[in-house]
Design a protein around this motif. Structure first.
Motif, PDB file in Angstrom:
ATOM      1  N   PHE B  13       0.830  -1.210   0.000  1.00  0.00           N
ATOM      2  CA  PHE B  13       0.000   0.000   0.000  1.00  0.00           C
ATOM      3  C   PHE B  13       0.863   1.259   0.000  1.00  0.00           C
ATOM      4  N   ALA B  14       1.986   1.203   0.733  1.00  0.00           N
ATOM      5  CA  ALA B  14       2.890   2.352   0.748  1.00  0.00           C
ATOM      6  C   ALA B  14       3.359   2.638  -0.673  1.00  0.00           C
ATOM      7  N   GLY B  15       3.669   1.548  -1.402  1.00  0.00           N
ATOM      8  CA  GLY B  15       4.116   1.698  -2.792  1.00  0.00           C
ATOM      9  C   GLY B  15       3.053   2.397  -3.619  1.00  0.00           C
ATOM     10  N   LEU B  16       1.809   1.971  -3.440  1.00  0.00           N
ATOM     11  CA  LEU B  16       0.710   2.576  -4.192  1.00  0.00           C
ATOM     12  C   LEU B  16       0.608   4.072  -3.907  1.00  0.00           C
ATOM     13  N   ALA B  17       0.722   4.412  -2.634  1.00  0.00           N
ATOM     14  CA  ALA B  17       0.522   5.798  -2.235  1.00  0.00           C
ATOM     15  C   ALA B  17       1.588   6.702  -2.844  1.00  0.00           C
ATOM     16  N   HIS B  18       2.789   6.170  -3.024  1.00  0.00           N
ATOM     17  CA  HIS B  18       3.860   7.035  -3.506  1.00  0.00           C
ATOM     18  C   HIS B  18       3.859   7.206  -5.015  1.00  0.00           C
ATOM     19  N   ALA B  19       3.337   6.217  -5.737  1.00  0.00           N
ATOM     20  CA  ALA B  19       3.321   6.325  -7.202  1.00  0.00           C
ATOM     21  C   ALA B  19       2.439   7.498  -7.614  1.00  0.00           C
ATOM     22  N   ASP B  20       2.876   8.236  -8.647  1.00  0.00           N
ATOM     23  CA  ASP B  20       2.087   9.366  -9.101  1.00  0.00           C
ATOM     24  C   ASP B  20       0.986   8.883 -10.022  1.00  0.00           C
ATOM     25  N   GLU B  21      -0.099   8.481  -9.377  1.00  0.00           N
ATOM     26  CA  GLU B  21      -1.178   7.872 -10.114  1.00  0.00           C
ATOM     27  C   GLU B  21      -2.367   8.802 -10.077  1.00  0.00           C
ATOM     28  N   VAL B  22      -3.151   8.800 -11.144  1.00  0.00           N
ATOM     29  CA  VAL B  22      -4.401   9.550 -11.082  1.00  0.00           C
ATOM     30  C   VAL B  22      -5.538   8.605 -11.461  1.00  0.00           C
ATOM     31  N   GLN B  23      -6.530   8.521 -10.578  1.00  0.00           N
ATOM     32  CA  GLN B  23      -7.659   7.633 -10.798  1.00  0.00           C
ATOM     33  C   GLN B  23      -8.805   8.422 -11.416  1.00  0.00           C
ATOM     34  N   VAL B  24      -9.202   8.000 -12.598  1.00  0.00           N
ATOM     35  CA  VAL B  24     -10.206   8.745 -13.339  1.00  0.00           C
ATOM     36  C   VAL B  24     -11.439   7.893 -13.596  1.00  0.00           C
ATOM     37  N   ALA B  25     -12.601   8.467 -13.334  1.00  0.00           N
ATOM     38  CA  ALA B  25     -13.854   7.837 -13.728  1.00  0.00           C
ATOM     39  C   ALA B  25     -14.264   8.447 -15.063  1.00  0.00           C
ATOM     40  N   VAL B  26     -14.407   7.587 -16.084  1.00  0.00           N
ATOM     41  CA  VAL B  26     -14.621   8.087 -17.442  1.00  0.00           C
ATOM     42  C   VAL B  26     -15.975   7.616 -17.973  1.00  0.00           C
ATOM     43  N   ALA B  27     -16.738   8.536 -18.524  1.00  0.00           N
ATOM     44  CA  ALA B  27     -18.019   8.183 -19.138  1.00  0.00           C
ATOM     45  C   ALA B  27     -17.794   7.151 -20.230  1.00  0.00           C
ATOM     46  N   ALA B  28     -18.720   6.185 -20.311  1.00  0.00           N
ATOM     47  CA  ALA B  28     -18.554   5.059 -21.237  1.00  0.00           C
ATOM     48  C   ALA B  28     -18.302   5.527 -22.670  1.00  0.00           C
ATOM     49  N   PHE B  53     -14.298   2.886 -16.631  1.00  0.00           N
ATOM     50  CA  PHE B  53     -15.283   3.345 -17.612  1.00  0.00           C
ATOM     51  C   PHE B  53     -16.681   2.889 -17.212  1.00  0.00           C
ATOM     52  N   GLY B  54     -17.656   3.768 -17.326  1.00  0.00           N
ATOM     53  CA  GLY B  54     -19.000   3.348 -16.957  1.00  0.00           C
ATOM     54  C   GLY B  54     -20.013   4.475 -17.054  1.00  0.00           C
ATOM     55  N   ALA B  55     -21.194   4.218 -16.489  1.00  0.00           N
ATOM     56  CA  ALA B  55     -22.274   5.194 -16.551  1.00  0.00           C
ATOM     57  C   ALA B  55     -22.042   6.308 -15.524  1.00  0.00           C
ATOM     58  N   THR B  56     -22.310   7.520 -15.943  1.00  0.00           N
ATOM     59  CA  THR B  56     -22.075   8.674 -15.082  1.00  0.00           C
ATOM     60  C   THR B  56     -22.902   8.596 -13.795  1.00  0.00           C
ATOM     61  N   GLY B  57     -24.144   8.151 -13.900  1.00  0.00           N
ATOM     62  CA  GLY B  57     -25.004   8.042 -12.722  1.00  0.00           C
ATOM     63  C   GLY B  57     -24.435   7.083 -11.686  1.00  0.00           C
ATOM     64  N   LYS B  58     -23.829   5.996 -12.160  1.00  0.00           N
ATOM     65  CA  LYS B  58     -23.223   5.032 -11.255  1.00  0.00           C
ATOM     66  C   LYS B  58     -22.006   5.660 -10.575  1.00  0.00           C
ATOM     67  N   PHE B  59     -21.223   6.370 -11.378  1.00  0.00           N
ATOM     68  CA  PHE B  59     -20.054   7.025 -10.793  1.00  0.00           C
ATOM     69  C   PHE B  59     -20.470   8.013  -9.705  1.00  0.00           C
ATOM     70  N   TYR B  60     -21.576   8.719  -9.959  1.00  0.00           N
ATOM     71  CA  TYR B  60     -22.052   9.672  -8.962  1.00  0.00           C
ATOM     72  C   TYR B  60     -22.287   8.961  -7.625  1.00  0.00           C
ATOM     73  N   ALA B  61     -23.025   7.852  -7.688  1.00  0.00           N
ATOM     74  CA  ALA B  61     -23.323   7.114  -6.458  1.00  0.00           C
ATOM     75  C   ALA B  61     -22.050   6.608  -5.802  1.00  0.00           C
ATOM     76  N   GLN B  62     -21.115   6.142  -6.624  1.00  0.00           N
ATOM     77  CA  GLN B  62     -19.870   5.606  -6.067  1.00  0.00           C
ATOM     78  C   GLN B  62     -19.026   6.704  -5.429  1.00  0.00           C
ATOM     79  N   ILE B  63     -18.971   7.854  -6.102  1.00  0.00           N
ATOM     80  CA  ILE B  63     -18.180   8.970  -5.570  1.00  0.00           C
ATOM     81  C   ILE B  63     -18.763   9.433  -4.243  1.00  0.00           C
ATOM     82  N   LYS B  64     -20.103   9.518  -4.215  1.00  0.00           N
ATOM     83  CA  LYS B  64     -20.749   9.961  -2.980  1.00  0.00           C
ATOM     84  C   LYS B  64     -20.520   8.961  -1.840  1.00  0.00           C
TER      85      LYS B  64
END
Lengths: 223, 247
Positions: B13-28, B53-64
């Motif tokens: 997990f420490a390795g994950l935290a240090h990598a310069d990663e960006v997690q993006v939710a993208v409309a299908a 990749f997925g439906a925007t409405g689903k991402f909304y619920a997941q983000i919330k």
């Protein structure tokens, strides 16, 4: 619940009932054969029957969509037979659900048949019963707990079906919009109150089904 | 043994935290362009893109509900605005990264004509569209059909998919003869790749503005800021346009 939700509940009930009946008719001979055979095909057939347990429903749905579509083998067959195409129809869901719930019906019956052993049937034969007679008057009654489990699981598993329906259903009211899809739509549209009615109902339903099963059919007390 | 395992997990997990990663939710509908933009971005900046990749409405619920996304590339402009208003995203970061175009499409080459008259003739069993309740392209399709005065005759033929990715699959597999998808799904290098299509005139539906926004979890993350900047640059814009979006 609004009328659309009620329609989904009714459709789901219809689908699960029909599928369970078909599965008992189709599954019993398969289970019998699997329980009694010494053929080398037992392994492969058993594996195919069990496939839906391990396959993600989306895989099953995806291949059914392609197979039953106009370019698929099944689709060409149904068109040639004048039935038309199965995806987006109620009967398409029935066919898909039969595949999807097959192991949940075949395996309990098969286990029950296997647990019988040869002796009751040999005894029946000694008393002059023909194989078919022995099957219906000896094997089936003795395997009753297996049939009960199969019926309940087949029904409940069909009610809980989601991925396959999503892939081949097309979300048509009264035809393919079952409860699980309706719940999904409510959740996606952030209609959480409506989702809770159906989703909570499913939890209660599932619990009651399993409660009935375990009360009538206690495990660990098999003779 | 337990201790070693715990150490290993902690290290991972420490390795994950240090990598310069960006997690993006993208409309299908933005899947294909994103798959082309992400590697270019990674090459240009050294950051790594993890896209869902997925439906925007689903991402909304997941983000919330605590999903780890740092950026949302939505299929509409309402969801990002809503997230910003609810304090789950950075309002100032919102911008329109693409404007979607609706297209009536069939996988067969002779079905859809250049004027979309096939809708008026209605000689087909099923018309596929994305669920209008959930997907902006589905809502746009409904609007366009109403504007054309064909909605009532066509409504019984609707098969609705969860998102336009699945809508495409219904049509591509031939189970629905035609349907409404995003132009971006059938366009590559400025050309429609297969079948027959009618690009629905923009005046028939409300513009599908697709907005990007930095989410709470991406606040003050350099990789997230870099991707937002990259999406507004010429290289990304060229890719976005080549897939049939407007800017």
């Amino acid at each position: 619940m609004n009328p659309a939700d009620l329609a989904a509940v009714w459709l789901t009930f219809k689908l699960a009932t029909l599928v369970t009946l078909i599965l008992l008719l189709v599954g019993t001979p398969i289970a019998w054969w699997l329980a009694r055979t010494r053929s080398g095909w037992k392994g492969p057939v058993g594996a195919v029957v069990a496939l839906p347990i391990v396959l993600p429903p989306t895989v099953l749905g995806f291949y059914l969509l392609l197979l039953m579509g106009p370019n698929g083998v099944v689709g060409q067959l149904t068109q040639w037979a004048g039935i038309g195409l199965l995806p987006f129809t109620f009967w398409g869901l029935v066919v898909a659900s039969v595949f999807y719930s097959l192991p949940f019906v075949v395996q309990p019956i098969q286990n029950a048949f296997e647990a019988l052993g040869d002796r009751p049937l040999e005894a029946a034969a000694t008393l002059g019963a023909r194989p078919l007679d022995a099957f219906f008057s000896v094997a089936v009654p003795l395997a009753k707990p297996g049939f009960l489990t199969a019926t309940v699981l087949g029904f409940a598993h069909t009610v809980g079906e989601f991925g396959v329906v999503l892939m081949i259903g097309g979300n048509i009211p009264d035809k393919t919009r079952v409860v699980s899809v309706q719940i999904y739509d409510h959740v996606e549209a952030l209609e959480y109150a409506q989702a809770h009615w159906l989703a909570g109902g499913m939890v209660i339903f599932s619990f009651l089904v399993l409660l009935v099963l375990y009360t009538l059919n206690p495990t660990g007390k098999k003779k | 043994m337990k201790k070693t395992l715990a150490t290993l997990i902690a290290l991972a997990f420490a390795g994950l935290a240090h990598a310069d990663e960006v997690q993006v939710a993208v409309a299908a509908n933005f899947t294909a362009p994103m798959q082309q933009i992400a590697p270019a971005f990674e090459k240009a900046t050294g950051h790594k893109v993890v896209a869902a990749f997925g439906a925007t409405g689903k991402f909304y619920a997941q983000i919330k509900n605590g999903a780890p996304f740092e950026i949302l590339l939505a299929a509409d402009d309402e969801t990002p605005a809503k997230l910003a208003k609810e304090g789950a995203a950075v309002a100032a970061s919102q911008f329109t990264y693409a404007k979607g175009k609706l297209v009536l499409w069939s996988a067969k080459s002779t079905i859809v004509d250049a004027q979309g008259d096939v809708l008026k003739k209605a000689g087909f069993d099923y018309l596929a569209l994305a669920n209008p309740k959930l997907a902006p392209y589905g809502a746009a399709a409904i609007e366009a059909m109403k504007a054309l005065g064909v909605y009532d005759t066509l409504a019984p033929k609707f098969v609705t998919a969860e998102n336009i990715g699945q809508t495409y699959q219904f049509i591509k597999s031939g189970n629905a003869l035609l349907g409404f998808v995003a132009l971006s799904q059938i366009t590559k290098d400025n050309q429609i790749t297969e079948g027959s299509a009618w690009i629905v005139p923009a005046k028939l539906y409300t513009p599908i503005k697709q907005d990007a926004i930095v989410l709470d979890k991406g606040k003050d993350k350099p990789a997230a800021a870099a991707l937002m900047k990259y999406l507004q640059g010429d290289a990304a814009k060229a890719v976005i346009k080549s897939y049939g979006y407007e800017l």
